[in-house]
Design an enzyme around this catalytic site. Structure first.
Site, short mmCIF file in Angstrom:
data_model
loop_
_atom_site.label_atom_id
_atom_site.label_comp_id
_atom_site.label_asym_id
_atom_site.label_seq_id
_atom_site.Cartn_x
_atom_site.Cartn_y
_atom_site.Cartn_z
N ASN A 74 0.83 -1.21 0.00
CA ASN A 74 0.00 0.00 0.00
C ASN A 74 0.86 1.26 0.00
OD1 ASN A 74 -1.46 2.28 1.24
ND2 ASN A 74 -3.16 0.86 1.41
N ILE A 98 -4.98 0.29 -2.24
CA ILE A 98 -5.31 1.71 -2.22
C ILE A 98 -6.46 1.95 -1.25
CG2 ILE A 98 -6.14 3.68 -3.57
CD1 ILE A 98 -4.84 2.42 -6.02
N ASP A 99 -6.16 2.67 -0.17
CA ASP A 99 -7.19 3.08 0.80
C ASP A 99 -7.60 4.50 0.47
OD1 ASP A 99 -7.05 0.70 2.28
OD2 ASP A 99 -5.34 1.44 3.44
N TYR A 100 -8.89 4.75 0.36
CA TYR A 100 -9.34 6.10 0.03
C TYR A 100 -10.52 6.51 0.90
CZ TYR A 100 -13.19 3.93 -2.54
OH TYR A 100 -14.31 3.20 -2.87
N LEU A 110 -5.19 7.64 1.13
CA LEU A 110 -4.46 7.71 2.38
C LEU A 110 -3.44 6.57 2.46
CD1 LEU A 110 -7.26 8.53 5.00
CD2 LEU A 110 -5.87 10.11 3.65
#
Length: 234
Positions: A74, A98-100, A110
């Site tokens: 990530n 992918i953290d959003y 993020l």
């Protein structure tokens, strides 16, 4: 704790892959995590993806030689690192995580366990990631995560039109309908759920049964045959 609260031998019949991430916010204990990964993988016959704090080839290699079939990266989606891993294990062994989150009606990516916002806008970032040597892109909605209220399909509008990476959707899957809605979308290749694993008893079994009834193209595991094979191997 995992052995006590989860029967991975049974869970293996209800899912196609298992994702195990070290999301410790303090200093990570890599040796302990590897030991736990090895113990969990000994109970499963399905592929396992693992990650958390991978910033060197050696850390990725440690996971891939101790029970993991893929690594999820990530924060450190850097071409040099990914290229080195892919040259040894292949692009299919790498998942770009992918953290959003929605901030003031804008989607922001993020990193570092959701503590730091990247500068690129999400469309530019997704375009950049789609060109990296990875096999899959894991899109996780922080807003939806843990709610069991359904997936965030609006993120798909930000994917590049020529995207050729497999897309895993995560965040919000709380029942078979949510998963079905995801799998029916041509832009989505897989749906991940922690909600059904952690909070809904036999939710995984029920969800898979419902999806098979609706003729979704999922493998049907025969638990009895696999048990017999296990006994022969022992």
């Amino acid at each position: 704790w995992l052995k006590k609260n989860y029967d991975f031998k049974k869970i293996s019949f209800y899912i196609d892959e298992l994702i195990i991430l070290d999301v410790s916010r303090k200093e990570k204990d890599a040796d302990r995590f590897i030991e736990n990964l090895k113990r969990v993988s000994s109970f499963c016959f399905i592929p396992i993806s693992s990650g958390g704090g991978i910033d060197t080839f050696e850390k990725a290699q440690n996971l891939l030689t101790n029970g993991a079939d893929k690594v999820l990266i990530n924060t450190n989606l850097k071409e040099k690192l990914l290229k080195k891993i892919s040259e040894v294990y292949g692009e299919q062994s790498i998942i770009a995580g992918i953290d959003y989150i929605n901030i003031k009606n804008k989607k922001k990516v993020l990193k570092e366990n959701g503590t730091n916002e990247i500068e690129d806008d999400i469309k530019k970032y997704l375009n950049k990631v789609s060109k990296l040597p990875v096999g899959e892109i894991y899109l996780n909605s922080i807003d939806k995560d843990g709610t069991g209220m359904g997936l965030d399909f609006s993120i798909l509008d930000f994917l590049p039109k020529n995207n050729n990476k497999s897309i895993i959707m995560s965040g919000g899957s709380g029942n078979s309908t949510h998963i079905a809605n995801g799998l029916k979308n041509n832009s989505i290749d897989a749906v991940a759920t922690a909600n059904l694993l952690n909070f809904v008893g036999d939710g995984l079994l029920k969800a898979r049964t419902e999806l098979l009834k609706k003729n979704f193209n999922l493998p049907t595991w025969n638990a009895n045959i696999i048990k017999k094979l296990r006994n022969k191997i022992k």
